[in-house]
Design an enzyme around this catalytic site. Structure first.
Site, PDB file in Angstrom:
ATOM      1  N   LYS A  11       0.827  -1.211   0.000  1.00 50.02           N
ATOM      2  CA  LYS A  11       0.000   0.000   0.000  1.00 50.02           C
ATOM      3  C   LYS A  11       0.866   1.268   0.000  1.00 50.02           C
ATOM      4  O   LYS A  11       2.072   1.212   0.273  1.00 50.02           O
ATOM      5  CB  LYS A  11      -0.927  -0.033   1.221  1.00 50.02           C
ATOM      6  N   TYR A  51     -12.553  -1.807  -3.586  1.00 46.97           N
ATOM      7  CA  TYR A  51     -13.064  -1.953  -2.223  1.00 46.97           C
ATOM      8  C   TYR A  51     -14.587  -1.841  -2.163  1.00 46.97           C
ATOM      9  O   TYR A  51     -15.133  -1.504  -1.106  1.00 46.97           O
ATOM     10  CB  TYR A  51     -12.412  -0.915  -1.312  1.00 46.97           C
ATOM     11  N   ARG A 104       2.742  -6.768   8.899  1.00 49.77           N
ATOM     12  CA  ARG A 104       2.088  -5.572   9.474  1.00 49.77           C
ATOM     13  C   ARG A 104       2.699  -5.186  10.815  1.00 49.77           C
ATOM     14  O   ARG A 104       2.812  -3.991  11.122  1.00 49.77           O
ATOM     15  CB  ARG A 104       0.581  -5.802   9.582  1.00 49.77           C
ATOM     16  N   ASN A 114      -2.009   0.264   6.793  1.00 51.95           N
ATOM     17  CA  ASN A 114      -1.503  -1.016   7.291  1.00 51.95           C
ATOM     18  C   ASN A 114      -0.618  -1.779   6.306  1.00 51.95           C
ATOM     19  O   ASN A 114      -0.552  -3.007   6.338  1.00 51.95           O
ATOM     20  CB  ASN A 114      -2.651  -1.883   7.838  1.00 51.95           C
ATOM     21  N   HIS A 117      -2.148  -5.423   1.589  1.00 46.40           N
ATOM     22  CA  HIS A 117      -3.453  -6.082   1.433  1.00 46.40           C
ATOM     23  C   HIS A 117      -3.219  -7.535   1.049  1.00 46.40           C
ATOM     24  O   HIS A 117      -2.253  -7.853   0.379  1.00 46.40           O
ATOM     25  CB  HIS A 117      -4.245  -5.377   0.313  1.00 46.40           C
ATOM     26  N   GLU A 128      -9.496 -10.382  -7.796  1.00 42.54           N
ATOM     27  CA  GLU A 128      -8.561  -9.267  -7.578  1.00 42.54           C
ATOM     28  C   GLU A 128      -7.362  -9.360  -8.524  1.00 42.54           C
ATOM     29  O   GLU A 128      -6.861  -8.331  -8.986  1.00 42.54           O
ATOM     30  CB  GLU A 128      -8.117  -9.259  -6.106  1.00 42.54           C
TER      31      GLU A 128
HETATM   32  P1  CMP Z   1      -7.450  -4.474   3.588  1.00 41.97           P
HETATM   33  O1  CMP Z   1      -6.978  -5.875   3.899  1.00 41.97           O
HETATM   34  O2  CMP Z   1      -6.821  -3.840   2.421  1.00 41.97           O
HETATM   35  O3  CMP Z   1      -9.041  -4.453   3.382  1.00 41.97           O
HETATM   36  C1  CMP Z   1      -9.870  -3.375   3.767  1.00 41.97           C
HETATM   37  C2  CMP Z   1      -9.107  -2.285   4.424  1.00 41.97           C
HETATM   38  O4  CMP Z   1      -9.844  -1.294   5.094  1.00 41.97           O
HETATM   39  C3  CMP Z   1      -8.211  -2.888   5.495  1.00 41.97           C
HETATM   40  O5  CMP Z   1      -7.164  -3.594   4.887  1.00 41.97           O
HETATM   41  C4  CMP Z   1      -7.815  -1.650   6.300  1.00 41.97           C
HETATM   42  O6  CMP Z   1      -6.652  -1.045   5.806  1.00 41.97           O
HETATM   43  C5  CMP Z   1      -8.955  -0.675   6.029  1.00 41.97           C
HETATM   44  N1  CMP Z   1      -9.637  -0.310   7.246  1.00 41.97           N
HETATM   45  C6  CMP Z   1      -9.671   0.931   7.740  1.00 41.97           C
HETATM   46  N2  CMP Z   1     -10.397   0.963   8.871  1.00 41.97           N
HETATM   47  C7  CMP Z   1     -10.830  -0.290   9.097  1.00 41.97           C
HETATM   48  C8  CMP Z   1     -11.640  -0.893  10.112  1.00 41.97           C
HETATM   49  N3  CMP Z   1     -12.146  -0.191  11.122  1.00 41.97           N
HETATM   50  N4  CMP Z   1     -11.889  -2.214  10.022  1.00 41.97           N
HETATM   51  C9  CMP Z   1     -11.387  -2.949   8.988  1.00 41.97           C
HETATM   52  N5  CMP Z   1     -10.615  -2.427   7.993  1.00 41.97           N
HETATM   53  C10 CMP Z   1     -10.339  -1.109   8.056  1.00 41.97           C
END
Ligand code: CMP
Length: 139
Positions: A11, A51, A104, A114, A117, A128
């Site tokens: 990311k 998303y 992470r 974070n 993904h 994806e």
């Molecule tokens: P990712 O695995 O890319 O999939 C959805 C993303 O939403 C997740 O990683 C997080 O980076 C982001 N995200 C931000 N806030 C939240 C939250 N409260 N709960 C879950 N995902 C979150």
């Protein structure tokens, strides 16, 4: 993809702070082979589409803003039991809850920023992978 491929994205937080090499080395040490990779900046419509499953969630708008804030690095990875192994290798969504030694825990700033993904199922891994790569790039 018969359970042996998954899609990851380094990311914008991790890419922009020069962590992509360290993260790729971590993934290769965990046995993943890179099938396809690119460096790109997601457009707003692309991030919204990727998303889409989260569009009703309160974090959707900030997530799209973050994912379009800089370059990222989508990659298709291959190894046995790819989806589950990658999710274990990267750790929990929130780095505060991630196990020691996970991507992470080592490189993510927060739950929102974070670092990486990973697809959450074989079906999503295939969807994806096709989102980012043409058929010819997935051979
Ligand atoms: P990712 O695995 O890319 O999939 C959805 C993303 O939403 C997740 O990683 C997080 O980076 C982001 N995200 C931000 N806030 C939240 C939250 N409260 N709960 C879950 N995902 C979150």
């Amino acid at each position: 993809m018969a359970g042996n491929r998954t899609l990851t994205i380094i990311k914008p937080d991790a890419f922009n702070s020069g962590k992509s090499g360290l993260i790729i080395a971590h993934l290769e040490k965990a046995g993943f082979k890179i099938i396809s990779s690119r460096v790109m900046r997601l457009s707003e419509p692309q991030a919204q589409a990727f998303y889409a499953v989260h569009r009703e969630r309160p974090f959707f708008a900030p997530l799209v803003r973050f994912m379009t804030s800089g370059k990222c690095m989508p990659m298709v990875l291959e190894r046995a039991d790819a989806v589950a192994t990658l999710r274990k290798t990267i750790g929990a969504t929130d780095p505060a809850e991630a196990e020691a030694g996970t991507v992470r825990k080592l490189y993510a700033e927060s739950k929102e920023r974070n670092a990486i993904h990973a697809s959450d199922s074989d079906e999503n891994a295939e969807r994806e992978a096709k989102f980012f790569f043409a058929e010819a790039e997935l051979i």
